[in-house]
Write an enzyme that holds these catalytic residues in place. Structure first.
Site, short mmCIF file in Angstrom:
data_model
loop_
_atom_site.label_atom_id
_atom_site.label_comp_id
_atom_site.label_asym_id
_atom_site.label_seq_id
_atom_site.Cartn_x
_atom_site.Cartn_y
_atom_site.Cartn_z
N LYS A 115 46.60 24.36 46.83
CA LYS A 115 46.36 24.42 48.29
C LYS A 115 47.25 25.50 48.88
O LYS A 115 48.31 25.80 48.33
CB LYS A 115 46.72 23.07 48.94
CG LYS A 115 46.02 22.84 50.26
CD LYS A 115 44.59 22.38 50.05
CE LYS A 115 43.89 22.09 51.33
NZ LYS A 115 42.64 21.34 51.08
P1 NAD Z 1 38.22 22.32 61.05
O1 NAD Z 1 39.35 23.15 61.47
O2 NAD Z 1 36.88 22.93 60.97
O3 NAD Z 1 38.08 21.03 61.98
C1 NAD Z 1 39.16 20.19 62.30
C2 NAD Z 1 38.73 19.39 63.52
O4 NAD Z 1 39.72 18.41 63.80
C3 NAD Z 1 38.58 20.22 64.79
O5 NAD Z 1 37.46 19.76 65.52
C4 NAD Z 1 39.86 19.91 65.57
O6 NAD Z 1 39.69 20.07 66.97
C5 NAD Z 1 40.02 18.46 65.20
N1 NAD Z 1 41.36 17.92 65.38
C6 NAD Z 1 42.54 18.49 65.10
N2 NAD Z 1 43.53 17.65 65.44
C7 NAD Z 1 42.94 16.53 65.91
C8 NAD Z 1 43.41 15.29 66.42
N3 NAD Z 1 44.72 15.02 66.49
N4 NAD Z 1 42.50 14.38 66.80
C9 NAD Z 1 41.17 14.64 66.74
N5 NAD Z 1 40.69 15.77 66.27
C10 NAD Z 1 41.55 16.70 65.87
O7 NAD Z 1 38.65 21.69 59.62
P2 NAD Z 1 37.72 21.02 58.52
O8 NAD Z 1 37.45 22.04 57.47
O9 NAD Z 1 36.59 20.31 59.19
O10 NAD Z 1 38.73 19.98 57.88
C11 NAD Z 1 38.92 18.68 58.44
C12 NAD Z 1 39.55 17.78 57.40
O11 NAD Z 1 38.70 17.72 56.24
C13 NAD Z 1 40.91 18.25 56.87
O12 NAD Z 1 41.69 17.13 56.55
C14 NAD Z 1 40.54 18.98 55.59
O13 NAD Z 1 41.61 19.07 54.68
C15 NAD Z 1 39.43 18.07 55.08
N6 NAD Z 1 38.54 18.67 54.10
C16 NAD Z 1 37.87 19.83 54.39
C17 NAD Z 1 37.00 20.35 53.45
C18 NAD Z 1 36.17 21.57 53.74
O14 NAD Z 1 35.28 21.87 52.93
N7 NAD Z 1 36.35 22.25 54.84
C19 NAD Z 1 36.85 19.73 52.20
C20 NAD Z 1 37.54 18.55 51.94
C21 NAD Z 1 38.39 18.03 52.91
#
Ligand code: NAD
Length: 452
Positions: A115
């Site tokens: 990561k």
């Molecule tokens: P992103 O940046 O696209 O979205 C994150 C979202 O969370 C945004 O809408 C943001 O406004 C919101 N957010 C941030 N802080 C917040 C809070 N305190 N309360 C409510 N909403 C809040 O990121 P993503 O890629 O969607 O990732 C989200 C989660 O999924 C992370 O934990 C990431 O590690 C995990 N994840 C992502 C992927 C991927 O393929 N992108 C894969 C596996 C896991």
């Protein structure tokens, strides 16, 4: 690791401390596991820190710190996203890298865990600044990433366009060879896989459907009419809203970093997406009530999907959750204290290292396509993903049952090895998933041998 050695004031919220506690909880059910091997598996291989300047569009020179952690290459090259966020810390990156190792093992893709992150607030930077941060970060990482060593992907605040820059920067530094496999989550016209954008959310849907089919939560076999609340409306949460809605669920609340909206009769995800594009937030959508982020967690619903950041469900707020099932699309959203409360209350948690493994699964498909210079159809990718998520979910559910049916034998084996501890209780799905993962990684480690 002890609480005294973790960074930050509250060791219970240190993600790396939590990741290690989760391993320890699973290891209690693996009496044959060598304690030294467990200690090795819990720790990352390496953590790289880079510091670099960029000339911003506002005319100043600003300095940034970035990290890349390689947790394990036992089962294959390191794999894991790059995050841009002000709260990135070395221990967060270590935890996220280790969860990648366990996730790849649960879904049985031949990658290890890694990561990366840059400490920055993308909201206060221009797209040109983010481009420079990306290029300089990747240049500083140099040969610590590569198509067969450590392969980044998108995560919080990074996307396909940033992955295109990661690829381009690496390719400029390593011309004359096929470098497409150095990063996944690329735009489709630059070697990205069809279906990758939706893969984390779609994989979560497949895992949820399989768990429901197998009556993991009483009284329902599919999603029809089930009420779903989602925290986080980004790549993962926003697409989960669309896909769960299409599968028959009613999306009753969603939120982003500014707050949430609720509509007990059901939101139209397409309208929420359009509103977020127009205004930058989900707040203020006509026909809905604005609520706080804490309200979203406490929404009357059947399924709660955390899809934002770590530590959202903790000992101090787990009791407000009304859902019967939590599907962790975020990494590390639930602390061990909240897990214990959910077990007591009979709330089933589909853990992150299973529920959000669809992203890395299709990243693996992208990497295979890149290495073979192929492009698979979206239907082919989704069918493979469905199969992989179904098998991984079955494996975790079966492991839970097998362990809970065999507690006496495990306890006897522990006594034989002289482990002086209290009797073992039944396990939840997180511990089952960790047992599956640790067994798989340890098996490969032992068969390869401890080098030299
Ligand atoms: P992103 O940046 O696209 O979205 C994150 C979202 O969370 C945004 O809408 C943001 O406004 C919101 N957010 C941030 N802080 C917040 C809070 N305190 N309360 C409510 N909403 C809040 O990121 P993503 O890629 O969607 O990732 C989200 C989660 O999924 C992370 O934990 C990431 O590690 C995990 N994840 C992502 C992927 C991927 O393929 N992108 C894969 C596996 C896991």
């Amino acid at each position: 690791m002890t609480a005294a050695t973790v960074e930050g004031q509250n060791a219970n919220l240190n993600p790396f401390f939590i990741a290690q506690r989760q391993c320890d909880a699973a290891a209690r059910y693996l009496p044959q596991l060598d304690p030294g091997l467990l200690e090795f598996l819990k720790r990352p291989d390496k953590l790289i820190t880079v510091e670099f300047p960029i000339a911003t569009t506002s005319g100043e020179v600003r300095n940034f710190v970035g990290y890349r952690c390689l947790h394990s290459r036992i089962r294959g090259p390191g794999k894991g996203g790059i995050r841009y966020h002000p709260d990135v810390t070395p221990d967060e990156v270590r935890a996220l890298a280790s969860w990648m190792t366990w996730k790849c093992a649960v879904v049985n893709v031949p990658f290890g865990g890694a990561k990366g992150g840059v400490v920055c607030d993308p909201k206060s930077l221009s797209s040109e600044d983010l481009k420079h941060i990306t290029r300089r970060f990747i240049a500083e990482l140099d040969n610590n990433i590569g198509p067969y060593t450590d392969i980044p992907a998108p995560d919080v605040n990074t996307n396909a366009q940033i992955m295109a820059l990661v690829y381009d920067t690496y390719h400029m530094m390593h011309p004359g060879q096929n470098n497409l496999g150095v990063v996944t989550g690329k735009p489709v016209h630059i070697g990205g896989s069809l279906g990758r954008r939706e893969a984390t959310s779609r994989g979560g849907l497949f895992a949820t459907l399989r768990a429901l089919e197998r009556s993991t939560v009483g009284g329902t076999g599919d999603l029809t009419g089930l009420r779903v609340a989602i925290q986080g409306f980004g790549n993962v949460g926003g697409l989960a809203a669309t896909l769960f809605h299409e599968a028959g669920a009613r999306i009753v609340a969603v939120s982003d970093s500014r707050g949430g909206i609720a509509r007990p009769d059901g939101l139209d995800p397409a309208a929420v997406h359009a509103h977020k594009i127009d205004t930058g937030s989900v707040l203020g959508l006509g026909g809905c009530t604005d609520i706080t982020n804490e309200d979203v967690l406490a929404t009357e619903c059947d399924i709660l999907i955390p899809a934002a950041l770590e530590n959202q469900l903790r000992g101090d707020n787990a009791s407000v959750v009304k859902a019967t099932m939590v599907v962790e699309l975020a990494n590390g959203p639930t602390t061990p204290e909240a897990d214990a409360i959910f077990v007591d209350r009979g709330i089933v948690v589909l853990p992150d290292i299973l529920a959000n493994a669809g992203g890395v699964t299709v990243s693996y498909y992208e990497w295979v396509q890149n290495n073979k210079n192929e492009q698979w159809t979206e239907a082919e990718v989704n069918a493979k993903l469905q199969d992989a998520m179904g098998r991984a979910t079955d494996c975790v559910l079966d492991k839970q049952r097998a362990v809970n049916d065999g507690l006496d034998a495990i306890q006897a084996a522990r006594v034989e090895r002289g482990v002086p501890e209290a009797p073992l209780g039944p396990i939840d799905l997180r511990t089952a998933a960790f047992i599956v993962a640790i067994e798989r990684v340890a098996h490969v480690a032992l068969d390869r041998g401890i080098w030299p």
